[in-house]
Design an enzyme around this catalytic site. Structure first.
Site, PDB file in Angstrom:
ATOM      1  N   ASN A   1      16.654  17.139   6.075  1.00 51.28           N
ATOM      2  CA  ASN A   1      16.204  16.855   7.362  1.00 51.28           C
ATOM      3  C   ASN A   1      17.288  16.123   8.088  1.00 51.28           C
ATOM      4  O   ASN A   1      18.089  15.503   7.025  1.00 51.28           O
ATOM      5  CB  ASN A   1      14.745  15.947   7.676  1.00 51.28           C
ATOM      6  CG  ASN A   1      14.809  14.735   6.924  1.00 51.28           C
ATOM      7  OD1 ASN A   1      15.604  13.795   7.269  1.00 51.28           O
ATOM      8  ND2 ASN A   1      13.938  14.734   6.044  1.00 51.28           N
TER       9      ASN A   1
ATOM     10  N   LYS B   1      -1.914   8.511  12.275  1.00 55.01           N
ATOM     11  CA  LYS B   1      -1.422   8.113  11.226  1.00 55.01           C
ATOM     12  C   LYS B   1      -1.682   6.846  10.870  1.00 55.01           C
ATOM     13  O   LYS B   1      -1.799   6.554   9.340  1.00 55.01           O
ATOM     14  CB  LYS B   1      -0.012   8.345  11.192  1.00 55.01           C
ATOM     15  CG  LYS B   1       0.916   8.129   9.835  1.00 55.01           C
ATOM     16  CD  LYS B   1       2.307   8.660  10.067  1.00 55.01           C
ATOM     17  CE  LYS B   1       3.219   8.464   8.684  1.00 55.01           C
ATOM     18  NZ  LYS B   1       4.583   8.695   8.826  1.00 55.01           N
TER      19      LYS B   1
ATOM     20  N   PHE C   1       6.514   4.649   9.819  1.00 58.01           N
ATOM     21  CA  PHE C   1       7.151   5.345  10.870  1.00 58.01           C
ATOM     22  C   PHE C   1       6.464   6.707  11.334  1.00 58.01           C
ATOM     23  O   PHE C   1       6.251   7.353  10.393  1.00 58.01           O
ATOM     24  CB  PHE C   1       8.671   5.399  10.669  1.00 58.01           C
ATOM     25  CG  PHE C   1       9.677   4.232  10.927  1.00 58.01           C
ATOM     26  CD1 PHE C   1      10.556   4.022  11.898  1.00 58.01           C
ATOM     27  CD2 PHE C   1       9.418   2.913  10.208  1.00 58.01           C
ATOM     28  CE1 PHE C   1      11.205   3.121  12.293  1.00 58.01           C
ATOM     29  CE2 PHE C   1      10.246   1.861  10.623  1.00 58.01           C
ATOM     30  CZ  PHE C   1      11.089   1.805  11.688  1.00 58.01           C
TER      31      PHE C   1
ATOM     32  N   ASP D   1       7.586  16.848   3.555  1.00 60.03           N
ATOM     33  CA  ASP D   1       6.344  17.500   3.474  1.00 60.03           C
ATOM     34  C   ASP D   1       5.987  18.282   2.272  1.00 60.03           C
ATOM     35  O   ASP D   1       4.928  18.187   1.733  1.00 60.03           O
ATOM     36  CB  ASP D   1       5.794  17.922   4.793  1.00 60.03           C
ATOM     37  CG  ASP D   1       6.012  16.994   5.706  1.00 60.03           C
ATOM     38  OD1 ASP D   1       5.468  15.807   5.597  1.00 60.03           O
ATOM     39  OD2 ASP D   1       6.595  17.035   6.978  1.00 60.03           O
TER      40      ASP D   1
ATOM     41  N   PRO E   1       4.280  14.356  -2.771  1.00 57.03           N
ATOM     42  CA  PRO E   1       3.500  13.140  -2.664  1.00 57.03           C
ATOM     43  C   PRO E   1       3.404  12.482  -1.311  1.00 57.03           C
ATOM     44  O   PRO E   1       4.497  12.597  -0.765  1.00 57.03           O
ATOM     45  CB  PRO E   1       3.813  12.118  -3.794  1.00 57.03           C
ATOM     46  CG  PRO E   1       4.535  13.158  -4.698  1.00 57.03           C
ATOM     47  CD  PRO E   1       5.342  14.276  -3.934  1.00 57.03           C
ATOM     48  N   ASP E   2       2.371  12.001  -0.808  1.00 57.39           N
ATOM     49  CA  ASP E   2       2.224  11.115   0.582  1.00 57.39           C
ATOM     50  C   ASP E   2       2.455   9.961   0.088  1.00 57.39           C
ATOM     51  O   ASP E   2       1.472   9.103  -0.218  1.00 57.39           O
ATOM     52  CB  ASP E   2       0.824  11.727   1.085  1.00 57.39           C
ATOM     53  CG  ASP E   2       0.865  10.801   2.443  1.00 57.39           C
ATOM     54  OD1 ASP E   2       1.643   9.791   2.917  1.00 57.39           O
ATOM     55  OD2 ASP E   2       0.094  11.420   3.326  1.00 57.39           O
ATOM     56  N   ILE E   3       3.889   9.191   0.060  1.00 59.39           N
ATOM     57  CA  ILE E   3       4.097   8.227  -0.338  1.00 59.39           C
ATOM     58  C   ILE E   3       3.372   6.989   0.070  1.00 59.39           C
ATOM     59  O   ILE E   3       2.674   6.072  -0.306  1.00 59.39           O
ATOM     60  CB  ILE E   3       5.512   7.843  -0.539  1.00 59.39           C
ATOM     61  CG1 ILE E   3       6.287   9.014  -1.124  1.00 59.39           C
ATOM     62  CG2 ILE E   3       6.021   6.481  -0.904  1.00 59.39           C
ATOM     63  CD1 ILE E   3       7.912   8.928  -1.058  1.00 59.39           C
ATOM     64  N   VAL E   4       3.458   7.056   1.674  1.00 60.73           N
ATOM     65  CA  VAL E   4       2.779   5.842   2.308  1.00 60.73           C
ATOM     66  C   VAL E   4       1.242   5.905   1.951  1.00 60.73           C
ATOM     67  O   VAL E   4       0.791   4.657   1.860  1.00 60.73           O
ATOM     68  CB  VAL E   4       3.265   5.831   3.718  1.00 60.73           C
ATOM     69  CG1 VAL E   4       2.475   6.953   4.364  1.00 60.73           C
ATOM     70  CG2 VAL E   4       3.133   4.369   4.376  1.00 60.73           C
TER      71      VAL E   4
END
Length: 398
Positions: free
Chosen positions: A211, A339, A325, A280, A306-309
């Site tokens: 990105n 979120k 963020f 993602d 992995p969805d880190i947060v």
């Protein structure tokens, strides 16, 4: 920055040439700049140069001894919001450490109460002298004094080592931080963990899904936290900028690597800010060798990363604050609130990436801060460093 008041004290050293860029940049941004040159400084750069760049007459010891409506050192000391001394020589350092005042520069320091930013510069052997280090450590016990540098590198004397004055790119953000926080170290004793940049999910050694994130927001957050007294750990994806002196930096590439490092340092942090643009999905298969063009898949199988947060939220202790963020287009609030609650965050920064001079790659940003108590603060377009300070203000306030 427009209308803010910065006083620059210039010592006698070859590094004085770097101060010209600092003065010029501040003046162009609308800051009112006044400058004092010691007699030794005038051997390296001229008062005319400084006056031209600052758009105001430069002061020397000759001016000090001329009659004024009010004593010049009193007038300048009361006027300044931030006092920068660069380069700080061993001679001036010694005077400041013992409260001595025998010229305009040192008298003005004693006649002022604003934060003082020190940028030392000298030969490595001079810097490492026990007496110089004693003076340096003694001076920094006074909360008025803040430091930037010195760094290490090739010096003008051809020595390679410590003593190189900080670059304007380090000095200028520190000045901006001191102006915002008025010299307060309100994050002292806190550990701040920050993720930054855009992760890369490789198909082969040269191709990846990525990105446009440059990590500039993460850099600004690290600078702001450091300038306000925090210990800072920065986990950054590939980025083109240098890490500020004093920040513990860990370089990663993929979301998996970022997850490992964030988890590893999470328990020691008081504030955790996930400003990185994490992928993602990633290619389902990785080739250790570059794929020939003819073998590139026309349909690329993907799998989630992995969805880190969300994972960090499951590890969070009551004293920790976890901030996320949400970079969005169009309606930025609704998805950010979703979120915030879904991932059990303490606060979230909703920032538009479809606005001019905002978001990925820009030096500026705008956002809406939201927290789980329902507080909402809208931040108008500003520099990313200013945005970082506003975020820490928000975190501290609620």
């Amino acid at each position: 920055m427009s209308g803010r008041r910065v006083l620059i004290g210039i010592g006698g050293g070859i590094a004085a040439y770097k101060v010209c860029e600092v003065i010029s940049t501040l003046a162009k941004s609308g800051v009112e700049v006044r400058a004092i040159l010691t007699d030794a400084a005038c051997q390296f750069i001229t008062p005319l140069t400084v006056a031209t760049l600052s758009r105001h007459p430069a002061y020397t010891d000759e001016d000090f001894w001329q009659p004024h409506k009010r004593p010049l050192h009193i007038e300048l000391g009361e006027w300044a919001e931030v006092f920068v001394i660069a380069p700080l020589t061993a001679n001036t350092l010694g005077k400041l450490a013992y409260g001595l005042a025998d010229n305009l520069l040192t008298n003005t320091v004693l006649a002022s109460t604003c934060p003082v930013l020190l940028a030392p510069a000298m030969n490595t052997d001079m810097w490492e002298q026990l007496s110089v280090q004693r003076n340096w450590q003694q001076l920094l016990t006074d909360k008025r004094y803040h430091s930037v540098g010195p760094g290490a590198g090739l010096l003008a004397c051809d020595r390679v080592g410590a003593g190189r004055m900080a670059e304007p790119a380090e000095i200028l953000p520190t000045i901006a931080s001191l102006l915002h926080a008025k010299g307060k170290r309100d994050l002292a004793g806190k550990r701040v963990l920050i993720s930054a940049g855009g992760t890369r999910e490789h198909l082969d050694p040269v191709r990846f899904i990525g990105n446009p994130s440059t990590g500039k927001m993460g850099l600004a957050l690290a600078q702001a936290a450091l300038h306000r007294g925090a210990g800072v750990t920065l986990v950054r994806a590939p980025a083109a900028w240098d890490v500020p002196l004093g920040v513990q930096a860990i370089s990663v590439t993929s979301a998996k690597e970022m997850e490992q490092e964030m988890r590893s340092h999470f328990s020691n942090a008081d504030v955790i800010i996930m400003s990185a643009a994490v992928a993602d999905v990633k290619p389902a298969e990785y080739s250790a060798e570059k794929l020939p063009k003819r073998l590139l898949p026309t349909n690329l199988p993907l799998e989630p990363v992995p969805d880190i947060v969300a994972e960090l939220a499951t590890l969070k202790k009551p004293h920790q604050k976890l901030i996320g963020f949400a970079a969005q287009t169009g309606d930025i609030v609704t998805p950010a609130l979703e979120k915030l609650h879904k991932k059990k965050l303490d606060a979230i920064v909703a920032n538009p990436i479809d606005k001019p001079d905002s978001g990925f790659g820009s030096d500026n940003n705008q956002a809406i801060f939201l927290d789980k108590q329902g507080h909402k603060v809208e931040i108008e377009p500003c520099s990313k460093l200013q945005m970082a300070h506003y975020l820490f203000d928000f975190i501290i306030s609620y």
